[in-house]
Write an enzyme that holds these catalytic residues in place. Sequence first.
Site, PDB file in Angstrom:
ATOM      1  N   CYS A  15      36.461  27.866  28.490  1.00 37.33           N
ATOM      2  CA  CYS A  15      36.839  26.433  27.996  1.00 37.33           C
ATOM      3  C   CYS A  15      37.140  26.496  26.598  1.00 37.33           C
ATOM      4  O   CYS A  15      36.663  27.406  25.707  1.00 37.33           O
ATOM      5  CB  CYS A  15      36.041  25.461  28.394  1.00 37.33           C
ATOM      6  SG  CYS A  15      35.641  25.564  30.394  1.00 37.33           S
ATOM      7  N   TRP A  61      38.463  24.691  32.356  1.00 32.23           N
ATOM      8  CA  TRP A  61      38.620  25.803  33.461  1.00 32.23           C
ATOM      9  C   TRP A  61      37.613  25.410  34.477  1.00 32.23           C
ATOM     10  O   TRP A  61      36.516  25.455  34.099  1.00 32.23           O
ATOM     11  CB  TRP A  61      38.683  27.194  33.004  1.00 32.23           C
ATOM     12  CG  TRP A  61      39.133  28.159  33.849  1.00 32.23           C
ATOM     13  CD1 TRP A  61      40.138  28.344  34.299  1.00 32.23           C
ATOM     14  CD2 TRP A  61      38.223  28.958  34.717  1.00 32.23           C
ATOM     15  NE1 TRP A  61      40.456  29.285  35.192  1.00 32.23           N
ATOM     16  CE2 TRP A  61      39.146  29.605  35.450  1.00 32.23           C
ATOM     17  CE3 TRP A  61      36.847  29.426  34.934  1.00 32.23           C
ATOM     18  CZ2 TRP A  61      38.722  30.760  36.518  1.00 32.23           C
ATOM     19  CZ3 TRP A  61      36.401  30.086  35.799  1.00 32.23           C
ATOM     20  CH2 TRP A  61      37.469  30.871  36.553  1.00 32.23           C
ATOM     21  N   HIS A  80      42.139  58.221  54.335  1.00 30.53           N
ATOM     22  CA  HIS A  80      40.991  57.684  54.600  1.00 30.53           C
ATOM     23  C   HIS A  80      41.181  55.957  54.767  1.00 30.53           C
ATOM     24  O   HIS A  80      40.138  55.505  54.712  1.00 30.53           O
ATOM     25  CB  HIS A  80      39.837  57.858  53.780  1.00 30.53           C
ATOM     26  CG  HIS A  80      39.662  59.545  53.687  1.00 30.53           C
ATOM     27  ND1 HIS A  80      38.622  60.069  54.489  1.00 30.53           N
ATOM     28  CD2 HIS A  80      39.848  60.349  52.785  1.00 30.53           C
ATOM     29  CE1 HIS A  80      38.612  61.327  54.225  1.00 30.53           C
ATOM     30  NE2 HIS A  80      39.529  61.489  53.185  1.00 30.53           N
ATOM     31  N   GLU A 138      44.005  49.730  37.051  1.00 34.68           N
ATOM     32  CA  GLU A 138      44.417  48.729  36.006  1.00 34.68           C
ATOM     33  C   GLU A 138      45.737  48.207  36.367  1.00 34.68           C
ATOM     34  O   GLU A 138      46.225  47.117  36.248  1.00 34.68           O
ATOM     35  CB  GLU A 138      44.237  49.370  34.732  1.00 34.68           C
ATOM     36  CG  GLU A 138      44.809  48.485  33.668  1.00 34.68           C
ATOM     37  CD  GLU A 138      44.100  47.258  33.520  1.00 34.68           C
ATOM     38  OE1 GLU A 138      44.545  46.531  32.464  1.00 34.68           O
ATOM     39  OE2 GLU A 138      43.143  46.752  33.951  1.00 34.68           O
ATOM     40  N   ASN A 196      30.804  23.575  26.953  1.00 30.76           N
ATOM     41  CA  ASN A 196      31.402  25.083  27.653  1.00 30.76           C
ATOM     42  C   ASN A 196      29.865  25.629  28.238  1.00 30.76           C
ATOM     43  O   ASN A 196      29.084  25.491  27.531  1.00 30.76           O
ATOM     44  CB  ASN A 196      31.902  25.916  26.622  1.00 30.76           C
ATOM     45  CG  ASN A 196      33.233  25.524  26.307  1.00 30.76           C
ATOM     46  OD1 ASN A 196      34.013  24.815  26.737  1.00 30.76           O
ATOM     47  ND2 ASN A 196      33.937  26.076  25.130  1.00 30.76           N
TER      48      ASN A 196
END
Length: 611
Positions: free
Chosen positions: A2, A76, A507, A484, A101
């Site tokens: 936040c 948030w 697998h 990534e 926060n």
Amino acid sequence: MCGIVGAVAHRDVPGILLAGLQRLEYRGYDSAGIAVQIREAASIDRRRTLGKVAELVEDVKREPMSGHSGIAHTRWATHGAPSEQNAHPHISSDRICLVHNGIIENFESLRDELKGTGREFTSETDSEVIVHLVDSYYEESKDLLRAVKEAIQRLEGAYAIGVMCRDDPGRIVAARLGSPLVVGVGIGEHYIASDVLALRPVTDRFIYLEEGDLVDITADALSFWNVEDESVIRTSVRVQVGTDEADKGSYRHYMHKEIHEQASVVRRTLEGRIGAERVLEAALGVEAPAIFDETESITLVGCGTSYYAASVARYWIEGIAGISCNVEIASEFRYRSLVVPPKALFVSLSQSGETADTLAAHRIAAEAGFAHTMAICNVPTSSLARESELAFFMNAGVEIGVASTKAFTAQLVDLLLLTILMGRRRKLNRSAEIELVRWLSVLDRAVEEVLSLEAQIAGVAEEIMDRPNALFLGRGTLYPVALEGALKLKEVAYIHAEGYPAGELKHGPLALVDEDMPVVAIAPGNDLLEKVRSNLQEVRARGGRLYVFTDAAAGFSSSDDVSVIELPSIHQVLAPISYAIPLQLLAYHVAVLRGTDVDQPRNLAKSVTVE
């Protein structure tokens, strides 16, 4: 994650607060709010909106606000869904106003206690507990400073707070524990913020609150107390932030700009750290040589992209330096029993240096008996940097896009330098170090060549933009790069993607491969090429469509079911850095084609300062 902004001045502050919130939008949020103290009317004017800061700005334009002190916030959601009711600032009894926060872990018991005294709650947040708690103490003492001091003694968890009182205009009391908060120093005005970037237009002088600090702020004075409630002096530092770093320039999105900054980031990260033939150890500080001399193992900890950078480095550290290396996800590390190796170096990776799980893991490691601690981060004034024995800075510049790109590259460069320094003491001979340093010295040019392939990569994006799933494959150091790459596609394009070691296809993942499953393979001409080539044949045999990122030495050629994107040749040790960049571009262009919010993906935040 936040954002907090506050100001006390001899002039109107709403413009300062709103501009600060706009500069914090990169952190990710779902609602925004502002509260301004109206001196003449002895009241607080509060506005809250669901969605973007721009909506809050429009609200204030329609009905202007005026006042010389105020606090503002971007939220948030953690406790309670995104809504105007759950947005900050929170108010109690129309007199105490607060932004927060962090996470209050004992909020439920505190809320039950406060409800038992007749207090009514209007939100689902843990933060509202704090404002009622402060108000309850203010009822007794009629002293805002004392009320905040008493309230924070009851809190368990992490917080950065800014508090105003209707009956005490021209004053903000702020405190922090576990969440970042800075004080901006002006002439006849002072500020608070969760990030110096928010206040860059109004000051370049900042005071970084220590853990447990509390500050009493007026336009003309600052008073500080430490965690022991002792009056202390905190000195300001001058922080230079480039004026163009928060500007997209000619780019449509911050993410695109930051991808294209990576050649210059490589140059900045290496500047002053390598000579013609060796890594300059003194760049890490005077204590580094002695710490590296006695280190017998390394533990790397990070979250998300930082964890994948650490996973690449494990191959380097064990293969090049010949030293045992463990890699941990910070959110898991902090909640399991530890066996601490002797003479171990604990390395924390975080772009912001404020990632809650990583910071907690670092503190646990220090208490658990790790011999030494080191931070690799992008913010020199961050909590992680200040609390570590050694700090190795990325020098990536401000990263605005929520999906990390240039910070990942800078982390890898720093980790390779660390590997070389550790290897110098063990199995890395002089000629091998010279070779790696020479390749590092031209890495920026290799990055520029990769970036020149953008048009070709954008063409691949057009082919996969409508696919619901994707597989990314790699082996060795390029397996974490595949992870990534899949993460980037998930983050910004909202396509389900998974990264796998190519050898794991049989697998399980091979069951998913058909003509609708794009498979992105990272296959340079290295020692594992023939193994990867066999794995890719398995994909073709099942009708899968292959997109192969490779180099000339690998000998791949395009066909009806294979698209080859040929990258410049590079030393195989540096390949993870080079091959991560086209995957960033691929995710970016798919996201643009799908019309997603590239810089602020849904449900995500830039600086994750809660668990």
